[in-house]
Design an enzyme around this catalytic site. Structure first.
Site, PDB file in Angstrom:
ATOM      1  N   HIS A   1     -14.252  27.409 -14.641  1.00  0.00           N
ATOM      2  CA  HIS A   1     -14.319  28.756 -15.201  1.00  0.00           C
ATOM      3  C   HIS A   1     -15.728  29.331 -15.176  1.00  0.00           C
ATOM      4  O   HIS A   1     -15.920  30.538 -15.259  1.00  0.00           O
ATOM      5  CB  HIS A   1     -13.826  28.765 -16.652  1.00  0.00           C
TER       6      HIS A   1
ATOM      7  N   HIS B   1     -24.062  28.807 -20.215  1.00  0.00           N
ATOM      8  CA  HIS B   1     -23.187  29.077 -19.064  1.00  0.00           C
ATOM      9  C   HIS B   1     -23.232  30.566 -18.759  1.00  0.00           C
ATOM     10  O   HIS B   1     -23.750  31.344 -19.563  1.00  0.00           O
ATOM     11  CB  HIS B   1     -21.759  28.621 -19.377  1.00  0.00           C
TER      12      HIS B   1
ATOM     13  N   HIS C   1     -24.745  32.791 -21.855  1.00  0.00           N
ATOM     14  CA  HIS C   1     -24.451  32.445 -23.249  1.00  0.00           C
ATOM     15  C   HIS C   1     -25.090  31.099 -23.565  1.00  0.00           C
ATOM     16  O   HIS C   1     -24.750  30.094 -22.939  1.00  0.00           O
ATOM     17  CB  HIS C   1     -22.932  32.355 -23.470  1.00  0.00           C
TER      18      HIS C   1
ATOM     19  N   THR D   1     -15.258  33.306 -26.367  1.00  0.00           N
ATOM     20  CA  THR D   1     -14.596  34.249 -25.455  1.00  0.00           C
ATOM     21  C   THR D   1     -13.678  33.540 -24.472  1.00  0.00           C
ATOM     22  O   THR D   1     -13.245  34.126 -23.491  1.00  0.00           O
ATOM     23  CB  THR D   1     -15.636  35.091 -24.685  1.00  0.00           C
ATOM     24  N   THR D   2     -13.434  32.245 -24.735  1.00  0.00           N
ATOM     25  CA  THR D   2     -12.443  31.497 -23.958  1.00  0.00           C
ATOM     26  C   THR D   2     -11.513  30.807 -24.957  1.00  0.00           C
ATOM     27  O   THR D   2     -11.892  30.589 -26.110  1.00  0.00           O
ATOM     28  CB  THR D   2     -13.124  30.421 -23.086  1.00  0.00           C
TER      29      THR D   2
HETATM   30 ZN    ZN Z   1     -19.486  32.511 -22.572  1.00  0.00          ZN
END
Ligand code: ZN
Ligand code: NAG
Ligand code: NAG
Length: 316
Positions: free
Chosen positions: A81, A111, A130, A213-214
């Site tokens: 991802h 990441h 982030h 956010t995942t």
């Molecule tokens: Zn992130």
């Protein structure tokens, strides 16, 4: 003994992305649980005029403090991802504190998202990093249960032709071709200067309470979103867009703010002071008068006095 500690540390990081295989950016409406029903989700569009300058330091208390950011041992990977750099030595990882944070937060990993996840005044950037930190002393399981469990610093990147534009990502980009393919680890750990990817004005930011956010989108994150972007070159950006993350992009769509307040640091207004142009003065006044302070001219005037000192008399 040390080897055992490192293994435990890495194992606890893996838990954060345990669900990583079962979701995709193309099917957000099928993300589980709080992702679709939560009311404090991230990312958001930050409307600068609606942010609140925290003059009374109720939420932002003093400067954000970065410790141990200059020389950090990391290992890079592609988890399918995103491209992610994880701290190898948990006991020596950098620590942040101050600003909107209560207590210390230990760096875990950073990441990237391309395009950016957060937007400022409706505008997205090509890239956002982030930097994820966990409240010092908590296990990942404990952090997941607490509204103050994680602190994430978000920094935007803009593509720029300038000579120095390669600087921020210079240490990272040589690694990218090695982790271009999904589920690849970088072979060995290396030392990095994390200061390069934070911000050249680290006291100038927006902050609000939000989520990962995942999936599983836990609402446990104190977000600190730097308002000054860093620069990258077009070649560096192209490296990211060629990485296999299961699709052309890896950002989550914007989430409703609902009843939340986004605060901005005093420095994010004060930095507008530097060049004494009329336009700068206007944006400074609008910055100072954003939201609560527009209610009271007196309060705005006091802030102006505080920031300008006597020089305001010469300029007006
Ligand atoms: Zn992130
Ligand atoms: C944070 O870390 C510093 C340095 O290790 C320490 O002096 C301080 O007491 C810590 N703060 C808290 C709230 O644990
Ligand atoms: C990459 O490293 C992580 C953490 O050390 C490990 O769990 C994973 O199995 C590794 N993946 C590959 C493909 O080697």
């Amino acid at each position: 003994m040390f080897a055992i500690f490192v293994l435990l540390f890495v194992a606890s990081l893996a838990d954060l992305t345990l669900q990583a295989e079962e979701w995709s950016y193309g099917e957000e409406n099928r993300w589980p649980g709080v992702c679709t029903v939560g009311r404090h989700q991230s990312p958001i569009n930050i409307m600068s005029q609606d942010t609140v300058l925290d003059m009374n330091q109720v939420h932002i208390r003093g400067p954000l403090i970065f410790r141990g950011y200059r020389n950090v041992e990391l290992v890079a990977s592609n988890n399918g991802h995103t491209l992610q750099w994880d701290a190898v030595r948990g006991d020596e990882a950098p620590i942040i504190s101050g600003g909107p944070l209560r207590g210390n937060y230990t760096f875990l990993q950073f990441h990237f998202h391309w395009l950016s996840e957060h937007a400022i005044d409706g505008m997205k950037y090509p890239l956002e990093v982030h930097l994820v930190h966990i409240k010092t002393g908590l296990t990942m399981e404990e952090a997941m249960e607490r509204s103050d469990g994680l602190a994430v610093i978000g920094v935007f990147f803009m593509v720029n032709r300038g000579y120095e534009s390669a600087y921020a990502l210079e240490q990272l980009t040589p690694v990218v071709p090695y982790i271009k393919n999904s589920h690849q680890n970088q072979t060995e750990s290396r030392k990095y200067d994390l200061g390069r990817i934070v911000s050249y004005e680290p006291q100038s930011y927006y902050t609000y309470k939000g989520s990962l956010t995942t999936p599983l989108c836990q609402e446990i994150v104190t977000w600190i979103v730097m308002d000054k972007p860093l620069f990258i070159t077009a070649d560096q950006y192209r490296l990211f867009t060629n990485v296999d993350v299961g699709g052309a992009f890896n950002y989550r769509s914007l989430q409703p703010l609902n009843n939340r307040v986004v605060y901005r640091s005093i420095a994010s207004c004060a930095s507008l002071l530097a060049p004494t142009l009329p336009g700068t003065l206007l944006s400074l006044i609008s910055c100072l008068s954003s939201n609560v302070f527009s209610k009271s001219f007196g309060a705005v005037w006091n802030i102006k006095q505080k920031l300008f000192g006597n020089s305001i008399k010469n300029n007006v």
